[in-house]
Design a protein around this motif. Structure first.
Motif, PDB file in Angstrom:
ATOM      1  N   LEU A  65      38.128  36.391  47.118  1.00 41.11           N
ATOM      2  CA  LEU A  65      38.126  36.270  45.860  1.00 41.11           C
ATOM      3  C   LEU A  65      38.239  34.758  45.383  1.00 41.11           C
ATOM      4  O   LEU A  65      37.663  34.354  44.391  1.00 41.11           O
ATOM      5  CB  LEU A  65      39.232  37.051  45.459  1.00 41.11           C
ATOM      6  N   LEU A  69      34.860  33.996  43.248  1.00 40.00           N
ATOM      7  CA  LEU A  69      35.074  33.863  41.820  1.00 40.00           C
ATOM      8  C   LEU A  69      34.645  32.614  41.249  1.00 40.00           C
ATOM      9  O   LEU A  69      33.860  32.629  40.186  1.00 40.00           O
ATOM     10  CB  LEU A  69      36.391  34.590  41.487  1.00 40.00           C
ATOM     11  N   LEU A  84      34.717  42.589  42.201  1.00 35.11           N
ATOM     12  CA  LEU A  84      35.903  43.287  42.412  1.00 35.11           C
ATOM     13  C   LEU A  84      35.810  44.639  43.285  1.00 35.11           C
ATOM     14  O   LEU A  84      36.732  44.600  44.238  1.00 35.11           O
ATOM     15  CB  LEU A  84      36.496  43.679  41.093  1.00 35.11           C
ATOM     16  N   ALA A 144      42.658  37.431  42.065  1.00 33.34           N
ATOM     17  CA  ALA A 144      41.666  37.245  41.087  1.00 33.34           C
ATOM     18  C   ALA A 144      42.252  36.336  39.954  1.00 33.34           C
ATOM     19  O   ALA A 144      41.600  35.786  39.089  1.00 33.34           O
ATOM     20  CB  ALA A 144      41.088  38.695  40.600  1.00 33.34           C
ATOM     21  N   VAL A 202      43.620  40.513  34.355  1.00 37.01           N
ATOM     22  CA  VAL A 202      42.248  40.048  34.737  1.00 37.01           C
ATOM     23  C   VAL A 202      40.996  40.728  33.983  1.00 37.01           C
ATOM     24  O   VAL A 202      39.897  40.609  34.091  1.00 37.01           O
ATOM     25  CB  VAL A 202      42.115  40.362  36.284  1.00 37.01           C
TER      26      VAL A 202
END
Length: 511
Positions: A65, A69, A84, A144, A202
């Motif tokens: 992640l 991301l 996700l 995240a 998030v």
């Protein structure tokens, strides 16, 4: 320059690390003072079970992640949200399976891992396995959060909420007359709160609930897991490093020796919090720079923050090496047998913190396979030596084994990072900081030993001399001038970021 952004993030990470370290130490004091060597050995062992199990079940997705991301677009119209489910579904399935299997096998595992009544030991293991899915979800959502919010949000949850709540709840359980099971529950509850809070944090940036699509594509799965799976084993090794030693010591030398080693290990990990705080702050930035084809800028950020980490962590480890007896006296007389183990591990950690966050450079550069090679080599050395040394030498044998593994892993990692990035991992500024730190702390420690020995009086003298030296340095015009320059860098926002010197490959548009 890019280093300026790293400096600002690094400040937030370091502040969080300071809070984390303070309350993490308080938690260990509460555990050791409340439960003694044998009780704390059991406490540390079951924490080790859940930590190692959760790290395995995460499957490397938390690093995936952090790598993926920053290279995607946020918001309802972006493509970040659909990563996700790719990252979370396989780990959560693994965590649920491990939790179910572990709870079913708790009765068989309890007498082999823990001393004391079988019923109590089984209950402790049952609760620890039940917590594995919660810890896995927390780990992934925190990863995240590091990428979609400012570093302050991550620090608030990971470095403030969790470490502050745990000693409070464990201490409350002890004051209420609860035993190990009540204390362990107090340790786990903040993780559940963190899951709920992080999910809320998030959701907004990812556009969840605002028409952001969670429908994945086949390419999302293949790209993500091609990176993450090689990281799965190394992530488990990294997260469970100290706990592997605790579990081996509990199995081979008894619960009391495991309690001593666990207390020593917590001091050693606390000393690394400065480096971890910098790593937390800078990893997404390194991913972005390396993804844009700017390895020279990434190496510059690494070297600058490595100097910071060295200056902040080496004094801690040098004092731990010299005054291990004094630090362990704070936990109670039963823990002072770990003084030699403390010295051995503290010296090994000088190597680990001295090379900087080379692991982050490997991982954010997409070279998780090389990181795995280094981590496996370190684990092999640790376990092999542990099987030989722990039965006869207890906590000290475990410390020697772990130290050899630490040095092996970090020397391999720095060699791999140099090859991958193509730029030096160490510069003259880092060497100057290292020499100055050893000279200053060594002088203060020497005075402390001469005046008060290696116990608490000597430690207090050394800290006083070191503090006086730091105040004296602040009177020097050159030092004050350098601090002002750093503060201007930290406060500078919204300015143009000049390209780093040297030839820079064309930037590639992030995914």
């Amino acid at each position: 320059m890019e280093s300026r952004r790293g400096v600002r993030s690094g400040i937030a990470g370091l502040l969080g690390a300071a809070v984390n370290g303070l309350f993490g130490f308080l938690l260990v004091v509460v555990i050791t003072r409340s439960y003694g060597t044998e009780g704390s050995g059991a406490f540390f062992a079951v924490i080790g079970v859940v930590t190692v199990a959760a790290a395995i079940c995460v499957l490397g997705a938390e690093t995936g992640l952090i790598w993926a991301l920053p290279r995607r677009r946020l918001g309802p119209d972006g493509d970040a949200a659909r990563i996700l489910p790719v990252a979370m579904l396989p780990p959560m399935a693994a965590a649920l399976a491990v939790a179910a299997g572990g709870m079913a096998a708790a009765g068989a595992l309890a007498p082999r891992l823990l001393d004391g009544p079988e019923t109590d030991a089984r209950a402790l293991l049952t609760v620890s396995f039940a917590a594995v899915p919660v810890v896995v979800a927390m780990t992934l959502l925190l990863a995240a959060l590091r990428c979609v919010r400012s570093i302050r949000a991550y620090v608030a949850v990971q470095s403030v909420l969790l470490p502050v709540a745990r000693p409070v709840l464990v201490g409350a359980a002890v004051l209420a007359g609860g035993g190990l099971l009540a204390g362990l529950t107090g340790w786990f509850v903040p993780a559940l709160v963190a899951v709920l809070l992080t999910l809320v944090l998030v959701a907004g940036p990812l556009g969840l609930g605002r028409q952001a699509t969670l429908r994945t594509r086949r390419a999302d799965w293949s790209t993500f897991w091609r990176f993450a799976l090689p990281r799965a084993a190394s992530a488990a090794i990294d997260a469970g490093a100290v706990w592997v030693g605790v579990l081996l010591t509990s199995l081979l030398a008894g619960q009391a020796e495991a309690g001593v080693f666990g207390a020593v290990g917590r001091y050693v990990l606390a000393g690394q919090l400065a480096v971890q705080g910098l790593r937390v702050a800078v990893s997404p930035q390194l991913s972005r720079l390396l993804g844009q084809g700017r390895p020279d800028a990434a190496a510059a950020v690494h070297r600058q923050l490595a100097s910071w980490g060295l200056a902040l962590s080496w004094p801690v480890y040098l004092l731990l090496a010299v005054f291990g007896l004094a630090f362990l006296e704070l936990f109670g007389s039963g823990f002072t047998a770990g003084a030699t183990a403390m010295t051995v591990l503290a010296l090994a950690m000088l190597v680990s913190t001295g090379v900087g966050n080379v692991q982050s450079l490997l991982l954010m550069g997409g070279r998780s396979g090389l990181h795995l090679v280094a981590a496996l080599a370190g684990l092999l050395v640790t376990v092999s030596l542990g099987l030989v040394l722990i039965p006869g030498h207890g906590a000290t044998g475990a410390a020697v084994a772990w130290s050899a593994g630490i040095v092996t892993e970090n020397l391999l990692a720095v060699a791999f990072a140099r090859l991958v990035v193509g730029h030096p991992m160490v510069d003259a500024a880092m060497l100057r900081v290292a020499v100055a730190t050893v000279a200053g702390v060594g002088t203060a420690a020497g005075v402390g030993v001469l005046v008060g020995g290696r116990g608490i009086p000597g430690l207090l003298v050394a800290v006083a001399v070191l503090a006086a030296g730091c105040v004296g340095l602040l009177t020097l015009p050159r030092v004050r001038r350098r601090i002002r320059v750093n503060m201007k860098q930290i406060r500078a926002r919204g300015e143009a970021v000049p390209a780093p010197t040297g030839s820079v490959p064309p930037q590639e548009k992030g995914r």
